[in-house]
Design a protein around this motif. Structure first.
Motif, short mmCIF file in Angstrom:
data_model
loop_
_atom_site.label_atom_id
_atom_site.label_comp_id
_atom_site.label_asym_id
_atom_site.label_seq_id
_atom_site.Cartn_x
_atom_site.Cartn_y
_atom_site.Cartn_z
N LEU A 102 1.09 -1.28 0.09
CA LEU A 102 -0.02 0.03 -0.05
C LEU A 102 0.91 1.22 -0.03
N ALA A 103 2.06 1.05 0.79
CA ALA A 103 2.87 2.38 0.97
C ALA A 103 3.47 2.69 -0.47
N GLY A 104 4.02 1.52 -1.16
CA GLY A 104 4.59 1.68 -2.44
C GLY A 104 3.59 2.46 -3.49
N LEU A 105 2.12 1.74 -3.27
CA LEU A 105 1.35 2.23 -4.31
C LEU A 105 0.81 3.66 -3.95
N SER A 106 0.90 4.08 -2.82
CA SER A 106 0.45 5.37 -2.50
C SER A 106 1.57 6.24 -3.11
N PHE A 107 3.11 5.94 -2.87
CA PHE A 107 3.90 6.81 -3.45
C PHE A 107 3.58 7.12 -5.07
N ILE A 108 3.33 6.21 -5.84
CA ILE A 108 2.81 6.19 -7.24
C ILE A 108 1.95 7.08 -7.39
N GLY A 109 0.89 6.76 -6.39
CA GLY A 109 -0.45 7.54 -6.60
C GLY A 109 -0.30 8.99 -6.41
N LEU A 110 0.64 9.42 -5.51
CA LEU A 110 0.83 10.64 -5.18
C LEU A 110 1.61 11.41 -6.44
N GLY A 111 2.42 10.72 -7.02
CA GLY A 111 3.07 11.13 -8.34
C GLY A 111 1.99 11.27 -9.37
#
Lengths: 229, 121
Positions: free
Chosen positions: A164-173
């Motif tokens: 989830l943390a990795g996905l949120s990084f990409i999501g923020l981008g």
């Protein structure tokens, strides 16, 4: 023969450094410095709103690179989990450390966790950020695992948290990409009051996500290594 | 201080020493864990070298922590940001190498490279 070759190679390296050393004596006054760094230093305060210029380089100017760095760390953790899988033998007796060590580590764990969160939350103001903070949190888990053998994590929770943390990084981008700035990892939040915790737009969010990811990853690495004895 | 021991001289010498020492360990040692330690030493040397390129004499960290701090009083932030990446990658490399070594030890029962068949040179 092997020693001879290695000494030959090392002599080559020493020579290389000796010739390089002249060029590396960097101009020691800021007047004759014309570099990317000076440009970034003069623009970072207004553009990113982060007091720590290193953080604004890591998270915003080179944010895509940091995404790659997180990916490399993820691959290393994945490799370790794959290598360690199924190597553990079931031990019949569980060896716990003494009562003092166990209680001490349990007392220490919340403090270390809190300190890690503090380091992550102040990444844009002081030296620190997601990577060191995540490592501190993982060290807290490490202390617990070292002293009490009977402790078991829920590995699924760790993996889900990490993903989830990795996905949120990409999501923020991606939100930055869709927003007015029109580029990946562009800041889309207000900059806030300079030099306070709630400032600098998406930098604290990205560092929080990185901190969760690094903490979960390293904890599961430590857990995998412990299980494989 | 224009003596022979300026900060950048010390840092350059230290980094060259660390890199050469680390490479020497990697080349000559037969114990796998010692080789990983050598790799780590060389890694640290490279990091010191990178940080020292951004150093400017007498300047402070690139953090706007006080109101009156000027840009001309700070060191270069870019090498420091690069070294952050480098440290993380170095950590990943040595962690993965140690995991491989654990597996190799379980398979062969030794850490000596000269005793493991198929690793000779």
């Amino acid at each position: 023969m092997r020693k001879f070759i290695s000494i030959l190679l090392l002599a080559g390296f020493v020579f290389y450094f000796a010739t390089l050393a002249g060029g590396l004596m960097i101009p020691s006054s800021s007047a004759d410095r014309k570099s990317v760094g000076l440009e970034i230093l003069s623009r970072a305060k207004g553009e990113t709103g982060a007091a720590n210029a290193v953080t604004s380089v890591v998270v915003l100017y080179r944010g895509f690179d940091t995404l790659g760095e997180v990916t490399v760390l993820f691959l290393a953790a994945l490799g370790i989990s794959v290598f360690m899988k199924g190597t553990g033998e079931k031990r019949k007796t569980v060896l716990d450390q003494s009562f003092i060590l166990k209680t001490g580590s349990r007392l220490l764990f919340p403090l270390m966790f809190l300190f890690g969160i503090y380091i992550i939350a102040h990444g844009h103001l002081t030296p620190g950020g997601g990577f060191p903070g995540g490592v501190i949190i993982a060290t807290g888990f490490f202390v617990i695992l070292l002293t009490s053998e009977s402790v078991h994590f829920n590995k699924t929770v760790m993996s889900v948290l990490e993903g989830l943390a990795g996905l949120s990084f990409i999501g923020l981008g991606v939100v930055g990409l869709l927003g007015p700035g029109n580029s990946f990892l562009q800041n889309f939040l207000p900059l806030g009051k300079f030099d306070t915790v709630f400032s600098a737009g998406i930098i604290p969010l990205i560092y929080a996500v990185v901190g969760i990811k690094v903490g979960a990853e390293l904890s599961s690495v430590v857990y995998a290594m412990k299980e494989s004895k | 201080m224009n003596g022979i021991l300026s900060v950048s001289t010390v840092l350059n010498t230290a980094s060259a020493g660390l890199i050469v020492l680390g490479l020497y360990i990697v080349f000559t040692q037969k114990n796998l864990i010692k080789m990983v330690i050598g790799l780590d030493l060389a890694d640290t040397g490279v990091n010191v070298l990178l940080v020292s390129t951004g150093y400017i004499k007498g300047n402070t960290a690139p953090i706007f922590s006080k109101a009156g701090l000027q840009v001309s009083q700070m060191v270069d932030p870019v090498p420091q940001a690069l070294v952050l990446t480098s440290i993380v990658i170095g950590f990943g490399v040595s962690a993965l190498a140690l995991a491989l070594i654990i597996r190799l030890y379980q398979k062969t029962g030794t850490l000596d490279t000269s005793k493991i068949r198929g690793l000779k040179w």
